[in-house]
Design an enzyme around this catalytic site. Sequence first.
Site, PDB file in Angstrom:
ATOM      1  N   GLY A 186      -0.739   4.533 -14.457  1.00 47.15           N
ATOM      2  CA  GLY A 186      -0.088   3.225 -14.326  1.00 47.15           C
ATOM      3  C   GLY A 186      -0.849   2.173 -15.100  1.00 47.15           C
ATOM      4  O   GLY A 186      -2.021   1.918 -14.809  1.00 47.15           O
ATOM      5  N   ASP A 315       3.869 -10.568   0.448  1.00 43.29           N
ATOM      6  CA  ASP A 315       4.327  -9.376  -0.262  1.00 43.29           C
ATOM      7  C   ASP A 315       5.563  -8.735   0.360  1.00 43.29           C
ATOM      8  O   ASP A 315       6.340  -8.084  -0.349  1.00 43.29           O
ATOM      9  CB  ASP A 315       3.197  -8.334  -0.326  1.00 43.29           C
ATOM     10  CG  ASP A 315       2.100  -8.719  -1.319  1.00 43.29           C
ATOM     11  OD1 ASP A 315       2.189  -9.809  -1.908  1.00 43.29           O
ATOM     12  OD2 ASP A 315       1.155  -7.921  -1.492  1.00 43.29           O
ATOM     13  N   HIS A 447     -13.380 -31.923 -25.665  1.00 46.26           N
ATOM     14  CA  HIS A 447     -13.861 -31.088 -26.776  1.00 46.26           C
ATOM     15  C   HIS A 447     -15.313 -30.710 -26.519  1.00 46.26           C
ATOM     16  O   HIS A 447     -16.084 -31.554 -26.076  1.00 46.26           O
ATOM     17  CB  HIS A 447     -13.753 -31.874 -28.080  1.00 46.26           C
ATOM     18  CG  HIS A 447     -14.322 -31.139 -29.254  1.00 46.26           C
ATOM     19  ND1 HIS A 447     -13.648 -30.089 -29.840  1.00 46.26           N
ATOM     20  CD2 HIS A 447     -15.497 -31.279 -29.923  1.00 46.26           C
ATOM     21  CE1 HIS A 447     -14.387 -29.616 -30.842  1.00 46.26           C
ATOM     22  NE2 HIS A 447     -15.515 -30.323 -30.913  1.00 46.26           N
TER      23      HIS A 447
HETATM   24  P1  FAD Z   1      -1.769  -8.750   2.757  1.00 49.96           P
HETATM   25  O1  FAD Z   1      -2.845  -9.415   2.028  1.00 49.96           O
HETATM   26  O2  FAD Z   1      -1.468  -7.328   2.438  1.00 49.96           O
HETATM   27  O3  FAD Z   1      -2.134  -8.878   4.302  1.00 49.96           O
HETATM   28  C1  FAD Z   1      -1.383  -8.300   5.307  1.00 49.96           C
HETATM   29  C2  FAD Z   1      -2.264  -8.171   6.533  1.00 49.96           C
HETATM   30  O4  FAD Z   1      -1.446  -7.820   7.633  1.00 49.96           O
HETATM   31  C3  FAD Z   1      -3.311  -7.060   6.416  1.00 49.96           C
HETATM   32  O5  FAD Z   1      -4.592  -7.587   6.692  1.00 49.96           O
HETATM   33  C4  FAD Z   1      -2.887  -6.026   7.459  1.00 49.96           C
HETATM   34  O6  FAD Z   1      -3.976  -5.378   8.071  1.00 49.96           O
HETATM   35  C5  FAD Z   1      -2.116  -6.890   8.450  1.00 49.96           C
HETATM   36  N1  FAD Z   1      -1.095  -6.148   9.194  1.00 49.96           N
HETATM   37  C6  FAD Z   1      -0.102  -5.380   8.666  1.00 49.96           C
HETATM   38  N2  FAD Z   1       0.683  -4.891   9.650  1.00 49.96           N
HETATM   39  C7  FAD Z   1       0.151  -5.347  10.816  1.00 49.96           C
HETATM   40  C8  FAD Z   1       0.516  -5.177  12.174  1.00 49.96           C
HETATM   41  N3  FAD Z   1       1.586  -4.477  12.526  1.00 49.96           N
HETATM   42  N4  FAD Z   1      -0.253  -5.758  13.109  1.00 49.96           N
HETATM   43  C9  FAD Z   1      -1.338  -6.502  12.766  1.00 49.96           C
HETATM   44  N5  FAD Z   1      -1.705  -6.709  11.497  1.00 49.96           N
HETATM   45  C10 FAD Z   1      -0.983  -6.140  10.535  1.00 49.96           C
HETATM   46  N6  FAD Z   1      -3.067 -11.301  -6.187  1.00 49.96           N
HETATM   47  C11 FAD Z   1      -3.395 -12.409  -6.868  1.00 49.96           C
HETATM   48  O7  FAD Z   1      -2.772 -13.452  -6.676  1.00 49.96           O
HETATM   49  N7  FAD Z   1      -4.425 -12.396  -7.781  1.00 49.96           N
HETATM   50  C12 FAD Z   1      -5.145 -11.288  -8.038  1.00 49.96           C
HETATM   51  O8  FAD Z   1      -6.061 -11.309  -8.855  1.00 49.96           O
HETATM   52  C13 FAD Z   1      -4.823 -10.099  -7.312  1.00 49.96           C
HETATM   53  N8  FAD Z   1      -5.536  -8.975  -7.511  1.00 49.96           N
HETATM   54  C14 FAD Z   1      -5.234  -7.869  -6.787  1.00 49.96           C
HETATM   55  C15 FAD Z   1      -5.988  -6.731  -7.003  1.00 49.96           C
HETATM   56  C16 FAD Z   1      -5.729  -5.587  -6.297  1.00 49.96           C
HETATM   57  C17 FAD Z   1      -6.557  -4.357  -6.537  1.00 49.96           C
HETATM   58  C18 FAD Z   1      -4.675  -5.591  -5.327  1.00 49.96           C
HETATM   59  C19 FAD Z   1      -4.385  -4.359  -4.519  1.00 49.96           C
HETATM   60  C20 FAD Z   1      -3.919  -6.724  -5.095  1.00 49.96           C
HETATM   61  C21 FAD Z   1      -4.194  -7.873  -5.823  1.00 49.96           C
HETATM   62  N9  FAD Z   1      -3.449  -9.041  -5.654  1.00 49.96           N
HETATM   63  C22 FAD Z   1      -3.756 -10.151  -6.376  1.00 49.96           C
HETATM   64  C23 FAD Z   1      -2.291  -9.097  -4.723  1.00 49.96           C
HETATM   65  C24 FAD Z   1      -2.662  -9.788  -3.414  1.00 49.96           C
HETATM   66  O9  FAD Z   1      -3.745  -9.118  -2.825  1.00 49.96           O
HETATM   67  C25 FAD Z   1      -1.462  -9.811  -2.482  1.00 49.96           C
HETATM   68  O10 FAD Z   1      -0.352 -10.391  -3.135  1.00 49.96           O
HETATM   69  C26 FAD Z   1      -1.749 -10.619  -1.219  1.00 49.96           C
HETATM   70  O11 FAD Z   1      -2.854 -10.089  -0.524  1.00 49.96           O
HETATM   71  C27 FAD Z   1      -0.516 -10.623  -0.306  1.00 49.96           C
HETATM   72  O12 FAD Z   1      -0.788 -11.314   0.865  1.00 49.96           O
HETATM   73  P2  FAD Z   1       0.013 -11.002   2.209  1.00 49.96           P
HETATM   74  O13 FAD Z   1      -0.498 -11.972   3.210  1.00 49.96           O
HETATM   75  O14 FAD Z   1       1.461 -10.941   1.943  1.00 49.96           O
HETATM   76  O15 FAD Z   1      -0.393  -9.512   2.620  1.00 49.96           O
END
Ligand code: FAD
Length: 468
Positions: A186, A315, A447
């Site tokens: 990928g 997400d 600059h």
């Molecule tokens: P998440 O960060 O996935 O958080 C969800 C949380 O919910 C988790 O902690 C999980 O444990 C919890 N959870 C899930 N289900 C339950 C449940 N049933 N009960 C209790 N808790 C639960 N984005 C950027 O903007 N810039 C970057 O440079 C970037 N780099 C990245 C690099 C990598 C390697 C990866 C994998 C992702 C990267 N991202 C980046 C993407 C970014 O991490 C995500 O877009 C962001 O974390 C999404 O936030 P979120 O709150 O939607 O979900």
Amino acid sequence: MADIAAKVLVVGGGPGGYVAAIRAGQLGLDTVLVEQGGRGGGLGGTCLNVGCIPSKAIIHAAQAYHHAVEQAASAPFGLRVEHPAIDFARTVEWKDGIVGRLTGGVGTLLKRHNVKIVQGHAEMVDGKTCKVDTDTGPQVIRAEHVVLATGSVPAPLSTLPFGGKVISSTEALALTMVPERLVVVGAGYIGLELGTAFAKLGAKVTIVEAEERILPSYDVELTRPVAKRLRALGVEVLLKTRAAGLATDGNAVLVEEEGGGKHSLPADRILVATGRRARLDDCGLDRLDLSMNGRFLAVDERCATSMRNVWAVGDITGEPMLAHRAMAQAVVVAETIAGQRRVFDSAVIPAVCFTDPEIVTVGLSPEAARQAGREIKTASFPFQANGRALTLRAEEGFVRVTARADNHLVLGIAAVGAGVSELASAFGLALEMGARLEDIAGTIHAHPTLGEAFHEASLRALGEALHI
Ligand code: FAD
């Protein structure tokens, strides 16, 4: 355990969830946040624990080491470095320290804003109630409003399921040794960011991509310098090639070229980075009546789902899966619950690839603007003609501005080059404020800075470039 009653229940403590909870707390709403922790989770979610932050720490350390290796080989500006070496265990310790500081900070901020944190896995029972499996037993939480923010997880490949040598970005960021041979499946931003970092740390990296070019969602002009750099780093990129499975001894990836050719790539680790999927399957969402938008939860412009007072951010609501989008949605939801009239506008969401060189895009590309029926003016300014870039030995790349031909309203800005991620804020602000080319041209840019290339690209679009 007595049931908890709150105004707002937030499920998930990533950038979407924790920001929604902090903002709700700031607005005086009685708020509970549930976070399950464990691998890939914890306060801060994917971003702080296994995403944005640890990846950028590893990328930075890899770049510093690679820089030392380059200096040792050719000392272009006379810096003498002998026998550079990296103690990767210390690098990992340093990276973990940053993660610890930031996730601890999130906990402190939540407490400061009176958010109650419940640790455990939450399952929705109905649109107002969830049951949390905590260390001390089941906990029922009832709330008037529910904010779903369960995030995403790495999507497995059917031909290369995770396990053993086949790892996701989560395990790649937890490696304690640099693999000798790394195959990355990928060539999206996650695969390229990590593949490049491990190549700089000394791994022999091969990238396997089914499409005909790397970073297929970016326009080719922006990806060319990245492809060139990968070649210079000795990273082999196999395009129009699919990973077909693991060799029987588990020590190689079997790949198939589009033309039918098959071969195997020896590997000590295989990083599958072919995408992420919304985490919607294990949190009782099937008990709710939620409409879907493809693989994601459908939300309106307020991030409201199809159920009254059930909101969703981050997400699980679709692309672009980026932390700053999740945080912006989260603020909209908290303020809406508090009675404010807010909508989430997705027109200006910067996207950054922390590749080498970096790419940043905001708004429309020239191609997308034309496809939207716009007549445009577009111009680029190369870093070769930017003094600061030369002093940084970073002359690869350019800034490109796209604007409406009639009134010069800026429609999109993009750049590729070392350190251009830091220009994302200026680009985003220009678009958000509805800047015209003349506004950028009329702004005095300091600059010598890389930002002058933004100024000059705008001048050039007006036919008034000074330094080219
Ligand atoms: P998440 O960060 O996935 O958080 C969800 C949380 O919910 C988790 O902690 C999980 O444990 C919890 N959870 C899930 N289900 C339950 C449940 N049933 N009960 C209790 N808790 C639960 N984005 C950027 O903007 N810039 C970057 O440079 C970037 N780099 C990245 C690099 C990598 C390697 C990866 C994998 C992702 C990267 N991202 C980046 C993407 C970014 O991490 C995500 O877009 C962001 O974390 C999404 O936030 P979120 O709150 O939607 O979900």
